[in-house]
Design a protein around this motif. Structure first.
Motif, PDB file in Angstrom:
ATOM      1  N   MET A   1      -4.393  -9.125 -15.580  1.00  0.00           N
ATOM      2  CA  MET A   1      -3.216  -8.489 -15.000  1.00  0.00           C
ATOM      3  C   MET A   1      -3.623  -7.230 -14.232  1.00  0.00           C
ATOM      4  N   SER A   2      -2.994  -7.054 -13.116  1.00  0.00           N
ATOM      5  CA  SER A   2      -3.303  -5.913 -12.254  1.00  0.00           C
ATOM      6  C   SER A   2      -2.671  -4.638 -12.808  1.00  0.00           C
ATOM      7  N   SER A   3      -3.337  -3.521 -12.592  1.00  0.00           N
ATOM      8  CA  SER A   3      -2.788  -2.250 -13.065  1.00  0.00           C
ATOM      9  C   SER A   3      -1.816  -1.659 -12.046  1.00  0.00           C
ATOM     10  N   TYR A   4      -1.682  -2.317 -10.897  1.00  0.00           N
ATOM     11  CA  TYR A   4      -0.731  -1.847  -9.893  1.00  0.00           C
ATOM     12  C   TYR A   4       0.190  -2.994  -9.504  1.00  0.00           C
ATOM     13  N   ASN A   5       1.267  -2.645  -8.784  1.00  0.00           N
ATOM     14  CA  ASN A   5       2.237  -3.629  -8.335  1.00  0.00           C
ATOM     15  C   ASN A   5       2.594  -3.287  -6.891  1.00  0.00           C
ATOM     16  N   LEU A   6       2.423  -4.243  -6.007  1.00  0.00           N
ATOM     17  CA  LEU A   6       2.632  -3.973  -4.584  1.00  0.00           C
ATOM     18  C   LEU A   6       4.009  -4.391  -4.065  1.00  0.00           C
ATOM     19  N   ASP A   7       4.924  -4.770  -4.952  1.00  0.00           N
ATOM     20  CA  ASP A   7       6.243  -5.229  -4.505  1.00  0.00           C
ATOM     21  C   ASP A   7       6.927  -4.214  -3.596  1.00  0.00           C
ATOM     22  N   ASP A   8       6.942  -2.950  -4.006  1.00  0.00           N
ATOM     23  CA  ASP A   8       7.601  -1.913  -3.203  1.00  0.00           C
ATOM     24  C   ASP A   8       6.854  -1.661  -1.901  1.00  0.00           C
ATOM     25  N   VAL A   9       5.528  -1.737  -1.949  1.00  0.00           N
ATOM     26  CA  VAL A   9       4.722  -1.545  -0.736  1.00  0.00           C
ATOM     27  C   VAL A   9       5.023  -2.676   0.251  1.00  0.00           C
ATOM     28  N   LYS A  10       5.080  -3.906  -0.271  1.00  0.00           N
ATOM     29  CA  LYS A  10       5.369  -5.068   0.588  1.00  0.00           C
ATOM     30  C   LYS A  10       6.758  -4.949   1.201  1.00  0.00           C
ATOM     31  N   GLU A  11       7.707  -4.516   0.380  1.00  0.00           N
ATOM     32  CA  GLU A  11       9.076  -4.356   0.862  1.00  0.00           C
ATOM     33  C   GLU A  11       9.130  -3.297   1.975  1.00  0.00           C
ATOM     34  N   MET A  12       8.441  -2.191   1.753  1.00  0.00           N
ATOM     35  CA  MET A  12       8.410  -1.114   2.726  1.00  0.00           C
ATOM     36  C   MET A  12       7.735  -1.586   4.030  1.00  0.00           C
ATOM     37  N   ALA A  13       6.678  -2.380   3.896  1.00  0.00           N
ATOM     38  CA  ALA A  13       5.920  -2.846   5.054  1.00  0.00           C
ATOM     39  C   ALA A  13       6.654  -3.945   5.821  1.00  0.00           C
ATOM     40  N   GLY A  14       7.572  -4.620   5.154  1.00  0.00           N
ATOM     41  CA  GLY A  14       8.339  -5.674   5.815  1.00  0.00           C
ATOM     42  C   GLY A  14       7.472  -6.744   6.442  1.00  0.00           C
ATOM     43  N   GLY A  15       6.416  -7.136   5.754  1.00  0.00           N
ATOM     44  CA  GLY A  15       5.545  -8.204   6.245  1.00  0.00           C
ATOM     45  C   GLY A  15       4.465  -7.745   7.212  1.00  0.00           C
ATOM     46  N   ASP A  16       4.423  -6.441   7.495  1.00  0.00           N
ATOM     47  CA  ASP A  16       3.401  -5.896   8.397  1.00  0.00           C
ATOM     48  C   ASP A  16       2.121  -5.629   7.603  1.00  0.00           C
ATOM     49  N   GLU A  17       1.174  -6.556   7.710  1.00  0.00           N
ATOM     50  CA  GLU A  17      -0.067  -6.468   6.931  1.00  0.00           C
ATOM     51  C   GLU A  17      -0.887  -5.222   7.275  1.00  0.00           C
ATOM     52  N   GLU A  18      -0.917  -4.868   8.552  1.00  0.00           N
ATOM     53  CA  GLU A  18      -1.683  -3.685   8.968  1.00  0.00           C
ATOM     54  C   GLU A  18      -1.113  -2.417   8.358  1.00  0.00           C
ATOM     55  N   PHE A  19       0.218  -2.320   8.380  1.00  0.00           N
ATOM     56  CA  PHE A  19       0.880  -1.158   7.801  1.00  0.00           C
ATOM     57  C   PHE A  19       0.582  -1.088   6.299  1.00  0.00           C
ATOM     58  N   MET A  20       0.625  -2.252   5.642  1.00  0.00           N
ATOM     59  CA  MET A  20       0.338  -2.302   4.211  1.00  0.00           C
ATOM     60  C   MET A  20      -1.074  -1.797   3.924  1.00  0.00           C
ATOM     61  N   LEU A  21      -2.014  -2.208   4.743  1.00  0.00           N
ATOM     62  CA  LEU A  21      -3.400  -1.776   4.589  1.00  0.00           C
ATOM     63  C   LEU A  21      -3.511  -0.259   4.752  1.00  0.00           C
ATOM     64  N   VAL A  22      -2.787   0.301   5.713  1.00  0.00           N
ATOM     65  CA  VAL A  22      -2.792   1.753   5.928  1.00  0.00           C
ATOM     66  C   VAL A  22      -2.248   2.474   4.695  1.00  0.00           C
ATOM     67  N   VAL A  23      -1.179   1.938   4.116  1.00  0.00           N
ATOM     68  CA  VAL A  23      -0.586   2.543   2.914  1.00  0.00           C
ATOM     69  C   VAL A  23      -1.595   2.514   1.764  1.00  0.00           C
ATOM     70  N   VAL A  24      -2.273   1.386   1.603  1.00  0.00           N
ATOM     71  CA  VAL A  24      -3.290   1.257   0.549  1.00  0.00           C
ATOM     72  C   VAL A  24      -4.442   2.231   0.796  1.00  0.00           C
ATOM     73  N   GLN A  25      -4.917   2.289   2.032  1.00  0.00           N
ATOM     74  CA  GLN A  25      -6.027   3.198   2.361  1.00  0.00           C
ATOM     75  C   GLN A  25      -5.635   4.655   2.115  1.00  0.00           C
ATOM     76  N   THR A  26      -4.413   5.002   2.465  1.00  0.00           N
ATOM     77  CA  THR A  26      -3.934   6.367   2.252  1.00  0.00           C
ATOM     78  C   THR A  26      -3.924   6.690   0.761  1.00  0.00           C
ATOM     79  N   PHE A  27      -3.455   5.751  -0.045  1.00  0.00           N
ATOM     80  CA  PHE A  27      -3.466   5.918  -1.497  1.00  0.00           C
ATOM     81  C   PHE A  27      -4.897   6.169  -1.976  1.00  0.00           C
ATOM     82  N   LEU A  28      -5.822   5.348  -1.515  1.00  0.00           N
ATOM     83  CA  LEU A  28      -7.224   5.446  -1.951  1.00  0.00           C
ATOM     84  C   LEU A  28      -7.874   6.759  -1.512  1.00  0.00           C
ATOM     85  N   GLU A  29      -7.473   7.273  -0.361  1.00  0.00           N
ATOM     86  CA  GLU A  29      -8.047   8.523   0.141  1.00  0.00           C
ATOM     87  C   GLU A  29      -7.454   9.754  -0.546  1.00  0.00           C
TER      88      GLU A  29
END
Length: 112
Positions: A1-29
């Motif tokens: 089981m994953s320690s994170y959940n991307l449901d809200d990120v996916k909802e916010m991104a509205g299917g925009d994979e690039e935007f989702m990646l930016v959100v993830v990268q920002t979190f990691l940075e």
């Protein structure tokens, strides 16, 4: 089981994979250094600085479904009312562990 959940990120991104990646990268940075700074502030018995970092991380922790609001509230209570200080080290440790796990998993899952 994953320690994170991307449901809200996916909802916010509205299917925009690039935007989702930016959100993830920002979190990691941003989040791991903020956790480190929060822990340093706690170690230095600096509740107001610990609060600033905890509060800053709150939206991202929620967005990634890390379920750490209780721990954040412990740090906020310590800072705002001087309460729950005895719970702060445990709360900080839980935040640190969960963020570290999520960071590792996100790096693997997104190949970053």
């Amino acid at each position: 089981m994953s320690s994170y959940n991307l449901d809200d990120v996916k909802e916010m991104a509205g299917g925009d994979e690039e935007f989702m990646l930016v959100v993830v990268q920002t979190f990691l940075e941003e989040i791991p250094p903020d956790v480190e700074a929060m822990n340093e502030a706690i170690g230095n018995d600096n509740p107001s600085l610990a609060y600033q970092y905890a509060h800053k991380m709150k939206p991202n922790l929620q967005l990634f479904g890390l379920e750490l609001m209780e721990q954040i509230q412990v740090i906020e209570a310590w800072s705002k009312q001087g309460k729950r200080k005895d719970e702060v080290p445990e709360a900080a440790e839980k935040i640190t562990k969960k963020v570290n796990s999520a960071t590792t998993e996100l790096r693997e899952d997104f190949d970053i």
